[in-house]
Design an enzyme around this catalytic site. Structure first.
Site, PDB file in Angstrom:
ATOM      1  N   HIS A 148       1.019  -1.026   0.302  1.00  0.00           N
ATOM      2  CA  HIS A 148       0.346   0.021   0.442  1.00  0.00           C
ATOM      3  C   HIS A 148       1.280   1.093  -0.114  1.00  0.00           C
ATOM      4  O   HIS A 148       1.989   1.412   0.464  1.00  0.00           O
ATOM      5  CB  HIS A 148      -1.498  -0.229   1.261  1.00  0.00           C
ATOM      6  CG  HIS A 148      -0.250   0.505   2.068  1.00  0.00           C
ATOM      7  ND1 HIS A 148       0.041   0.902   3.431  1.00  0.00           N
ATOM      8  CD2 HIS A 148       0.572  -1.225   3.225  1.00  0.00           C
ATOM      9  CE1 HIS A 148       0.996   0.949   3.833  1.00  0.00           C
ATOM     10  NE2 HIS A 148       1.225  -0.132   4.129  1.00  0.00           N
ATOM     11  N   ASP A 149       0.198   2.683  -0.436  1.00  0.00           N
ATOM     12  CA  ASP A 149       1.072   3.676  -0.953  1.00  0.00           C
ATOM     13  C   ASP A 149       2.168   3.306  -1.208  1.00  0.00           C
ATOM     14  O   ASP A 149       2.878   4.295  -0.711  1.00  0.00           O
ATOM     15  CB  ASP A 149       0.804   4.567   0.633  1.00  0.00           C
ATOM     16  CG  ASP A 149      -0.650   4.117   1.360  1.00  0.00           C
ATOM     17  OD1 ASP A 149      -1.184   5.623   0.996  1.00  0.00           O
ATOM     18  OD2 ASP A 149      -0.786   3.288   1.962  1.00  0.00           O
ATOM     19  N   GLY A 155       4.774  -0.886   2.918  1.00  0.00           N
ATOM     20  CA  GLY A 155       3.650   0.425   2.536  1.00  0.00           C
ATOM     21  C   GLY A 155       4.707   1.293   3.137  1.00  0.00           C
ATOM     22  O   GLY A 155       5.371   1.252   3.544  1.00  0.00           O
TER      23      GLY A 155
END
Length: 256
Positions: free
Chosen positions: A119-120, A137
């Protein structure tokens, strides 16, 4: 357009011209595929996910599904992918954690078998991730970086432009641009000579980067003093300016 009869595509998905979607692929409602994308078979693309043109995705890749982050509290999160990327077998790319956030991948990247992009993360262009490399992340990877097989990158770390991370390395701090890092934990070993040559970086720039490496990692100087000497003593090549700015902006510190 060629869509295999066993593929399941939500009526709301937007499929570009001349796409090829193979057997048993699943495409969700909020997915957008650019022109000439090819999904070989058993590919899952879901979530609010947009791919540009000419991407090629191999069997059992999974792109755009919800983050594994336990901080997930709902909302609309996205995956944005550019053009001409390759995602090999078993690759996973997860959506962002916070409402309105995005995992972003640029163009012309080669993500090899079983890599994970969490994520991200933000990836630039012309990056190679060899098989089983993983990004936690919020990792940022700049253009033309290479991660060798089984390399693992800690949350919030950055991999600089034209950096090389050796196989099985554990990256817990930022890897500076134009450098080669290796080990567990990873340490900056030398300049990425092969990568620089392949990228057409002039020999005089490579020589200056070698001097910068010595000041940063072999002189015993503190980072502020080493950076000051680089600026005072070495030519103001754009690559050196980028190296200095990258190190000065580091929040996790540099792999030394």
């Amino acid at each position: 357009m060629s869509i295999h009869p066993t593929a399941i595509i939500h009526p709301g998905a937007r499929i570009g011209r001349d796409c090829v979607i193979g057997p048993y692929c699943v495409i969700g409602e909020h997915v957008e595929l650019g022109d000439r994308c090819r999904l070989h078979s058993h590919v899952v693309i879901d979530g609010h996910t947009r791919l540009g043109c000419d991407n090629e995705i191999y069997p059992f890749a999974s792109i755009g599904l919800r983050t594994q982050d336990l901080k997930w509290q709902g909302g609309v999160t996205r995956v944005e992918i550019g053009d001409r990327n390759t995602f090999r077998e078993g690759v996973t790319v997860h959506s962002a954690t916070g409402d309105g956030g995005a995992t972003i991948i640029g163009s012309d990247n080669h993500i090899l078998a079983y890599c994970h992009i969490a994520h991200d993360c933000v990836l630039g262009n012309h990056i190679i991730m060899s098989s089983y490399a993983g990004l936690a992340g919020h990792v940022h990877v700049e253009d033309q970086a290479v991660l060798a097989g089984y390399a693992a990158v800690h949350q919030f770390c950055r991999i600089g432009r034209l950096a090389m991370v050796g196989g099985c390395s554990k990256v817990v701090q930022d890897v500076p641009p134009f450098m080669l890092a290796d080990g567990n934990p990873a340490e900056t070993v030398t300049i990425n000579k092969v990568g620089l040559e392949r990228a057409g970086i002039a020999e005089e720039v490579q020589a200056a980067l070698r001097q910068a490496h010595k000041l940063l990692f072999r002189s015993g100087l503190s980072l502020p003093n080493a950076l000051a000497r680089i600026e005072a003593e070495l030519p103001p090549y754009p690559e050196l300016r980028h190296l200095v700015n990258f190190i000065r902006s580091s929040s996790r510190g540099i792999s030394r």
